[in-house]
Write an enzyme that holds these catalytic residues in place. Structure first.
Site, PDB file in Angstrom:
ATOM      1  N   GLU A  60      38.779  43.212  27.579  1.00 45.26           N
ATOM      2  CA  GLU A  60      37.827  42.255  28.148  1.00 45.26           C
ATOM      3  C   GLU A  60      37.664  41.045  27.229  1.00 45.26           C
ATOM      4  O   GLU A  60      37.466  41.192  26.024  1.00 45.26           O
ATOM      5  CB  GLU A  60      36.485  42.966  28.338  1.00 45.26           C
ATOM      6  CG  GLU A  60      35.436  42.177  29.056  1.00 45.26           C
ATOM      7  CD  GLU A  60      34.205  43.012  29.363  1.00 45.26           C
ATOM      8  OE1 GLU A  60      33.377  42.574  30.183  1.00 45.26           O
ATOM      9  OE2 GLU A  60      34.069  44.117  28.799  1.00 45.26           O
ATOM     10  N   LYS A 129      34.032  39.623  37.279  1.00 45.86           N
ATOM     11  CA  LYS A 129      33.247  40.840  37.074  1.00 45.86           C
ATOM     12  C   LYS A 129      32.003  40.801  37.961  1.00 45.86           C
ATOM     13  O   LYS A 129      31.268  39.814  37.989  1.00 45.86           O
ATOM     14  CB  LYS A 129      32.862  40.956  35.597  1.00 45.86           C
ATOM     15  CG  LYS A 129      32.264  42.295  35.187  1.00 45.86           C
ATOM     16  CD  LYS A 129      32.117  42.357  33.673  1.00 45.86           C
ATOM     17  CE  LYS A 129      31.591  43.697  33.197  1.00 45.86           C
ATOM     18  NZ  LYS A 129      31.492  43.760  31.713  1.00 45.86           N
ATOM     19  N   CYS A 190      34.999  47.343  32.318  1.00 48.42           N
ATOM     20  CA  CYS A 190      34.041  47.980  31.412  1.00 48.42           C
ATOM     21  C   CYS A 190      32.816  48.529  32.136  1.00 48.42           C
ATOM     22  O   CYS A 190      32.864  49.608  32.707  1.00 48.42           O
ATOM     23  CB  CYS A 190      33.639  46.996  30.312  1.00 48.42           C
ATOM     24  SG  CYS A 190      32.954  47.822  28.847  1.00 48.42           S
ATOM     25  N   SER A 371      23.054  55.641  -6.501  1.00 50.04           N
ATOM     26  CA  SER A 371      21.880  56.315  -7.059  1.00 50.04           C
ATOM     27  C   SER A 371      22.119  57.765  -7.445  1.00 50.04           C
ATOM     28  O   SER A 371      21.271  58.379  -8.093  1.00 50.04           O
ATOM     29  CB  SER A 371      20.739  56.266  -6.041  1.00 50.04           C
ATOM     30  OG  SER A 371      21.029  57.112  -4.929  1.00 50.04           O
TER      31      SER A 371
END
Length: 718
Positions: A60, A129, A190, A371
């Protein structure tokens, strides 16, 4: 192309066995990288043709990159996308291969997210789309208009350069299918695959046999299984060849695309592209059997009835044979889809996102405040995982990865062969020892850095903290003290926070000057953050502390996922120090032990276990529960009748405490370091979790209702 041609239909020419070879492209595109995007598209089409494909499907908006966001509102973006399309056509690669290319189109004042159908230098149409993604990470209606004219076409006037190249002035735009000499093609994009009534079903009922889905679907842990289920929903019910193209990598934002493009026939997978690959162009090809599709459909009587009643799509005629002229060639055998374990996804996903950010940012490596705890230890292990992926790619012959790493380390002859040696060139860690730091965490930080290969340092921040305390004594006339020293809660928090903020300032100072210390004055290091998603949801971090960084590879991951990954990394990469870190209770080490030896722990400070926080955060975001409905749900999950066996009063207190602390700390989430999106309950304020940052902290009306419900529940459970 004449309008009259679109309204014609013709019978499909059939033969005993009709096969076709199709290709799906998995590209690592980058928002606004028009030249790079163009070159990768051209290369993918070349690869598809070399493997004999008749059709190539791309992702896309591949011409622009999906994540342009508000840059889509600029006319430059759509204009340049058409220049890229013209470059592709002018290169000649579309000769003898039907190409589906993702491109934005401005038509009559509206911007559409389209597929361009191109063959032999001719544009046969722009398929727009119809269903735009508008939830979670997605805001497509902000930039695009959904095509609302179901199964209708309009005329689109090509810009001058495309008109000259294609010898076309007008091409159709809208909602249509393509009819070749021997089959019918259609596409959805999509989000359209995820809607309840996806267009693929309607197209199948109208005779479409080959479906293209140019997607740009983001990664979440375990999401690939859902994608495959959605595709099967179309192909199991209606049959067909489904070509699903997904991009891969980080294209400039918080989302990672995980690739794994697919070619599916009926209810089986024919081919699957790799997930989390460092290759910027992957072409996956399969020989599909159109006769098998027709046979599959012929036995479904109810589907035939629905097909007879279905409304037809406009058909654009394309004089092209999709069938192969190789009758003896065998169709591709089905394969089982590959799904990585949760630990494997976490090891590869954030590492790929880090790699793309590193190679595109111009930095020379990473700097991490280490850490000795699980969060920063996991980030260090992800750097190591990235180094393993880079070396694997180089050994597999990936010249682009080799060129990138040579540029990053400023050595044009460098060939990485050892992950630890590579980490030593691009990864710097520092244990910043404060008043409450322990010898155990200092030792573990050093051991883990050595296992990964990072260049490791120790810095003592206690003198800086003392200077701040002395400065405040001069301002106020009295000295700030921790609670166990007789100070107030406010003083205690302030003294913890200044340690964290000193670490942030020192991290950036080291990141900017590390290369100078090595005799180089040519670059900088990216500072990595290491705050997890659970702590962000609770607000358990200091604003502008060492969690403030350039990027955060674990900002979308829960503590339970970090434990899973750390166990995996301890075995897979021999980072055995992680085993000891997992076994210990997490602690910020910002408050000195009290005189009775009581040590600060994260879960005690937060008022929740990490597992509880993950569950509460999921209810808040994924199930969209406010304080009252969350209380009711947690009674069902944690109440006296459950295995957890928590009292109603304890649940009531936890729900209230979470929401009070969430309200107090909500402002912090506006400053979260950009993190790769990995789970559905991320509190990322910048795009995923849109909420005000000043909230009434007493929640008085909600809490009064919880009080009434709690008393009722207590009566019921007596």
């Amino acid at each position: 192309m004449k309008h009259a041609e679109r309204s014609q239909e013709r019978d499909i020419v059939t033969s005993p066995t009709v096969k076709t070879r199709v290709a799906v492209s998995t590209l690592n595109q980058w928002a606004l990288d028009f030249e790079g995007n163009r070159d990768r598209i051209i290369e993918s089409i070349k690869q598809a043709k070399e493997q004999g494909a008749k059709m190539r499907v791309g992702s896309e908006l591949e011409t622009t990159g999906y994540s342009c966001e508000d840059h889509f509102l600029e006319s430059d973006t759509t204009d340049l996308a058409f220049d890229v399309l013209a470059d592709i056509i002018e290169s000649g690669v579309t000769d003898d291969i039907f190409c589906v290319i993702g491109v934005p189109v401005m038509h009559e004042g509206a911007r559409y997210n389209c597929d361009a159908y191109v063959l032999n230098g001719t544009i046969y149409g722009f398929k727009a789309k119809k269903h735009l993604a508008n939830d979670g990470n997605y805001y497509e209606p902000r930039w695009f208009t959904a095509w609302s004219k179901d199964r209708e076409l309009e005329d689109f006037i090509l810009p001058p350069r495309l008109e000259r190249l294609t010898k076309q002035k007008i091409v159709p735009i809208g909602d249509f299918v393509i009819q070749t000499n021997d089959t019918i093609l259609g596409s959805e994009k999509c989000e359209e695959m995820f809607v309840p009534n996806n267009p693929g079903i309607d197209m199948a009922l109208d005779g479409v046999e080959i479906f293209a889905n140019g997607s740009d679907s983001h990664w979440e842990v375990g999401k690939l299984q859902n994608r495959v289920r959605k595709i099967f929903r179309t192909t199991e019910s209606s049959g067909g060849i489904y070509i699903y193209a997904n991009s891969v990598g980080g294209d400039g934002g918080r989302m990672l695309k995980d690739g794994s493009s697919l070619i599916i026939q009926n209810n089986t997978v024919l081919a699957q592209a790799p997930q989390f690959t460092l290759d910027t162009v992957t072409s996956t090809v399969a020989t599909a059997n159109l006769t098998a599709v027709r046979s599959y459909r012929s036995v479904a009587g109810s589907a035939r009835v629905q097909a007879d009643k279905s409304k037809s799509y406009p058909r654009i005629l394309v004089p092209f044979d999709m069938g192969l002229e190789a009758p003896t060639e065998l169709p591709t055998e089905p394969v089982e889809p590959i799904f990585l374990t949760r630990a494997e996804e976490i090891a590869k996903g954030p590492a790929l996102w880090m790699w793309d950010y590193l190679r595109r940012s111009g930095a020379s490596g990473f700097f991490l405040p280490l850490s000795g705890g699980l969060d920063s230890g996991s980030v260090n292990a992800l750097v190591g995982s990235m180094c393993h992926m880079v070396i694997d790619a180089v050994q597999e012959g990936n010249k682009e990865v080799l060129a990138d790493i040579r540029r990053i380390v400023a050595d044009e002859d460098y060939i990485p062969t050892d992950p630890r040696e590579l980490a030593g060139r691009i990864s710097v860690t520092c244990y910043m020892k404060g008043p409450a730091s322990s010898g155990k965490t200092e030792s573990r930080a050093a051991m883990l850095a050595r296992e990964v290969g990072s260049d490791h340092f120790v810095a003592d921040i206690e003198p800086m903290v003392r200077e701040f305390r002395e400065t405040m004594r001069k301002i106020f006339g009295w000295e700030l003290r921790f609670e166990h020293e007789g100070g107030t809660r406010a003083e205690d928090l302030a003294l913890q926070n200044i340690q964290a903020r000193v670490r942030m300032a020192l991290a950036y100072l080291q990141a900017q000057t590390y290369r100078v210390s090595k005799g180089r004055n040519d670059n900088f290091l990216l500072v990595l953050g290491s705050a997890n998603v659970d702590e962000a949801n609770r607000g358990y971090f200091t604003k502008y502390d060492c969690s403030s960084a350039d990027i955060n590879p674990i900002g979308g991951l829960a503590k339970k996922d970090l434990r899973i990954f750390a166990e995996y990394a301890a075995e897979k990469f021999a980072y055995t120090t992680l085993k000891g870190i997992i076994a210990d209770k997490p602690t910020a080490e910002l408050r000195p032990d009290s005189p009775d030896g009581h040590q600060q722990t994260d879960e005690e400070d937060m008022g929740f276990t990490y597992d509880e926080l993950g569950e509460v955060a999921s209810l808040r975001k994924e199930e969209r529960l406010g304080p009252v409905s969350m209380f009711q749900r947690l009674v069902e999950l944690w109440g006296p009748h459950t295995e957890k066996g928590m009292s109603i009063e304890a649940i009531e207190n936890k729900v209230k405490y979470f929401h009070v602390m969430y309200a107090i700390n909500r402002h912090k989430l506006t400053t979260l370091t950009p993190a790769v999106h990995a789970v559905g309950y991320s509190p990322d304020d910048n795009r995923f979790d849109q909420r005000p940052f000043l909230i009434p902290k007493n929640w008085s009306y909600q809490f009064k209702k919880i009080d009434r419900l709690a008393r009722e529940y207590e009566k019921d459970f007596r």
